[in-house]
Motif scaffolding. Structure first.
Motif, PDB file in Angstrom:
ATOM      1  N   LEU A  44       0.935  -1.211  -0.205  1.00 48.56           N
ATOM      2  CA  LEU A  44       0.107   0.163   0.153  1.00 48.56           C
ATOM      3  C   LEU A  44       0.908   1.371   0.040  1.00 48.56           C
ATOM      4  O   LEU A  44       0.480   2.126  -0.621  1.00 48.56           O
ATOM      5  CB  LEU A  44      -0.982  -0.024   1.128  1.00 48.56           C
ATOM      6  N   ARG A  45       1.963   1.334   0.545  1.00 49.78           N
ATOM      7  CA  ARG A  45       2.854   2.105   0.684  1.00 49.78           C
ATOM      8  C   ARG A  45       3.405   2.735  -0.655  1.00 49.78           C
ATOM      9  O   ARG A  45       3.729   3.783  -1.025  1.00 49.78           O
ATOM     10  CB  ARG A  45       3.974   2.168   1.781  1.00 49.78           C
ATOM     11  N   ASP A  46       4.003   1.592  -1.335  1.00 49.52           N
ATOM     12  CA  ASP A  46       4.847   1.674  -2.547  1.00 49.52           C
ATOM     13  C   ASP A  46       4.040   1.793  -3.855  1.00 49.52           C
ATOM     14  O   ASP A  46       4.668   1.958  -4.802  1.00 49.52           O
ATOM     15  CB  ASP A  46       5.859   0.583  -2.439  1.00 49.52           C
ATOM     16  N   ASP A  51      -0.195   4.498  -3.029  1.00 50.97           N
ATOM     17  CA  ASP A  51       0.372   5.799  -2.450  1.00 50.97           C
ATOM     18  C   ASP A  51       0.248   6.218  -1.146  1.00 50.97           C
ATOM     19  O   ASP A  51       0.151   7.261  -0.787  1.00 50.97           O
ATOM     20  CB  ASP A  51       0.264   6.969  -3.590  1.00 50.97           C
ATOM     21  N   MET A  52       0.052   5.126  -0.291  1.00 53.81           N
ATOM     22  CA  MET A  52      -0.322   5.400   1.082  1.00 53.81           C
ATOM     23  C   MET A  52       1.044   5.562   1.914  1.00 53.81           C
ATOM     24  O   MET A  52       1.572   4.723   2.673  1.00 53.81           O
ATOM     25  CB  MET A  52      -1.157   4.222   1.694  1.00 53.81           C
ATOM     26  N   LYS A  53       1.248   6.750   1.606  1.00 52.57           N
ATOM     27  CA  LYS A  53       2.963   7.139   2.265  1.00 52.57           C
ATOM     28  C   LYS A  53       2.839   7.743   3.929  1.00 52.57           C
ATOM     29  O   LYS A  53       3.576   7.796   4.356  1.00 52.57           O
ATOM     30  CB  LYS A  53       3.409   8.455   1.567  1.00 52.57           C
ATOM     31  N   MET A  54       1.249   7.895   4.099  1.00 54.18           N
ATOM     32  CA  MET A  54       1.071   8.425   5.519  1.00 54.18           C
ATOM     33  C   MET A  54       0.243   7.207   6.314  1.00 54.18           C
ATOM     34  O   MET A  54      -0.791   7.259   6.146  1.00 54.18           O
ATOM     35  CB  MET A  54       0.529   9.823   5.461  1.00 54.18           C
ATOM     36  N   ALA A  55       0.792   7.050   7.520  1.00 53.56           N
ATOM     37  CA  ALA A  55       0.069   6.466   8.595  1.00 53.56           C
ATOM     38  C   ALA A  55      -0.266   7.082   9.670  1.00 53.56           C
ATOM     39  O   ALA A  55       0.837   7.787  10.217  1.00 53.56           O
ATOM     40  CB  ALA A  55       1.040   5.160   8.791  1.00 53.56           C
ATOM     41  N   LEU A  76      -4.524   4.644   7.252  1.00 58.30           N
ATOM     42  CA  LEU A  76      -3.444   4.997   6.290  1.00 58.30           C
ATOM     43  C   LEU A  76      -4.191   6.011   5.462  1.00 58.30           C
ATOM     44  O   LEU A  76      -5.446   6.179   5.232  1.00 58.30           O
ATOM     45  CB  LEU A  76      -3.132   3.957   5.308  1.00 58.30           C
ATOM     46  N   TYR A  77      -3.456   7.229   4.810  1.00 56.90           N
ATOM     47  CA  TYR A  77      -3.680   8.208   3.976  1.00 56.90           C
ATOM     48  C   TYR A  77      -2.859   8.313   2.776  1.00 56.90           C
ATOM     49  O   TYR A  77      -1.599   8.288   3.103  1.00 56.90           O
ATOM     50  CB  TYR A  77      -3.830   9.336   4.941  1.00 56.90           C
ATOM     51  N   SER A  78      -3.118   8.551   1.714  1.00 54.56           N
ATOM     52  CA  SER A  78      -2.400   9.229   0.616  1.00 54.56           C
ATOM     53  C   SER A  78      -2.625  10.571   0.543  1.00 54.56           C
ATOM     54  O   SER A  78      -3.669  11.321   0.122  1.00 54.56           O
ATOM     55  CB  SER A  78      -2.826   8.128  -0.757  1.00 54.56           C
ATOM     56  N   HIS A  83      -6.948   9.903  -0.398  1.00 52.61           N
ATOM     57  CA  HIS A  83      -7.767   8.745   0.034  1.00 52.61           C
ATOM     58  C   HIS A  83      -7.356   8.312   1.197  1.00 52.61           C
ATOM     59  O   HIS A  83      -5.995   8.177   1.310  1.00 52.61           O
ATOM     60  CB  HIS A  83      -8.200   7.955  -1.156  1.00 52.61           C
ATOM     61  N   ARG A  84      -8.118   7.585   2.024  1.00 52.92           N
ATOM     62  CA  ARG A  84      -7.725   6.799   3.076  1.00 52.92           C
ATOM     63  C   ARG A  84      -8.223   5.651   3.303  1.00 52.92           C
ATOM     64  O   ARG A  84      -9.323   5.019   2.588  1.00 52.92           O
ATOM     65  CB  ARG A  84      -7.769   7.801   4.334  1.00 52.92           C
ATOM     66  N   VAL A  85      -7.847   4.729   4.055  1.00 52.02           N
ATOM     67  CA  VAL A  85      -8.083   3.313   4.303  1.00 52.02           C
ATOM     68  C   VAL A  85      -8.032   2.910   5.500  1.00 52.02           C
ATOM     69  O   VAL A  85      -6.852   3.173   5.984  1.00 52.02           O
ATOM     70  CB  VAL A  85      -7.744   2.328   2.987  1.00 52.02           C
ATOM     71  N   ARG A  86      -8.697   2.100   6.342  1.00 52.54           N
ATOM     72  CA  ARG A  86      -8.482   1.471   7.686  1.00 52.54           C
ATOM     73  C   ARG A  86      -8.257  -0.054   7.409  1.00 52.54           C
ATOM     74  O   ARG A  86      -8.872  -0.800   6.553  1.00 52.54           O
ATOM     75  CB  ARG A  86      -9.604   1.628   8.445  1.00 52.54           C
ATOM     76  N   LEU A  87      -6.977  -0.488   8.153  1.00 55.27           N
ATOM     77  CA  LEU A  87      -6.859  -1.947   7.951  1.00 55.27           C
ATOM     78  C   LEU A  87      -6.894  -2.670   9.289  1.00 55.27           C
ATOM     79  O   LEU A  87      -6.785  -1.879  10.511  1.00 55.27           O
ATOM     80  CB  LEU A  87      -5.525  -2.073   7.611  1.00 55.27           C
ATOM     81  N   TYR A  88      -7.423  -3.570   9.352  1.00 53.92           N
ATOM     82  CA  TYR A  88      -7.564  -4.417  10.561  1.00 53.92           C
ATOM     83  C   TYR A  88      -6.839  -5.824  10.385  1.00 53.92           C
ATOM     84  O   TYR A  88      -6.839  -6.113   9.331  1.00 53.92           O
ATOM     85  CB  TYR A  88      -9.080  -4.996  10.860  1.00 53.92           C
ATOM     86  N   ALA A  89      -6.312  -6.214  11.505  1.00 56.72           N
ATOM     87  CA  ALA A  89      -5.776  -7.593  11.602  1.00 56.72           C
ATOM     88  C   ALA A  89      -5.943  -8.310  12.923  1.00 56.72           C
ATOM     89  O   ALA A  89      -5.901  -7.709  13.927  1.00 56.72           O
ATOM     90  CB  ALA A  89      -4.424  -7.584  11.322  1.00 56.72           C
TER      91      ALA A  89
END
Length: 134
Positions: A44-46, A51-55, A76-78, A83-89
């Motif tokens: 997601l970052r790369d 382009d999610m360079k910002m956590a 995470l945010y690009s 845009h943003r997305v939330r990840l769960y694990a």
């Protein structure tokens, strides 16, 4: 929109790495298999499409009475894509660890330490995982 991020993520990951995706009130999220956590984050970052360079935030939520007991949650945010997305694990109580994302986003250092301090979830590979002094 962030739906593009979810679509790209599902396309790029191997079967089962993304357990579930969804959107609630315009907030996109994905549930990631614990053993794919760092790989998915690095992607997601790369990836230029995501382009999610910002956590911006990481925490652990105790879902007492449910298995897996804990959810590690990462926001995470690009900046470029807006845009943003939330990840769960999910992290089980009897195997309470997940890979650290500090090597991907160094700013998550204190967030992981706080999550460890409050919930006991261990972040494998964290450079200085320790509880805060009283």
């Amino acid at each position: 929109m962030a739906q593009t991020t979810l679509d790209r993520l599902v396309d790029a990951c191997t079967a089962g790495e993304i357990e579930q995706i969804g959107s609630q009130h315009g907030n996109e999220w994905a549930r990631v298999r614990r053993d794919a956590w760092a790989r998915v984050c690095l992607f997601l970052r790369d990836d230029p499409t995501t382009d999610m360079k910002m956590a911006s935030d990481l925490t652990a939520v105790d879902r007492f009475g449910r298995e897996p007991r804990f959810d590690v949650v990462l926001h995470l945010y690009s900046v470029t894509k807006k845009h943003r997305v939330r990840l769960y694990a999910g992290v089980a109580e009897d195997d309470c660890n997940i890979e650290s994302v500090v090597s991907i986003w160094p700013g998550m250092d204190w967030f992981e330490r706080e999550a460890y301090d409050l919930s006991g979830v261990r972040f494998r590979g964290h450079p200085d995982l320790r509880r805060s002094p009283p």
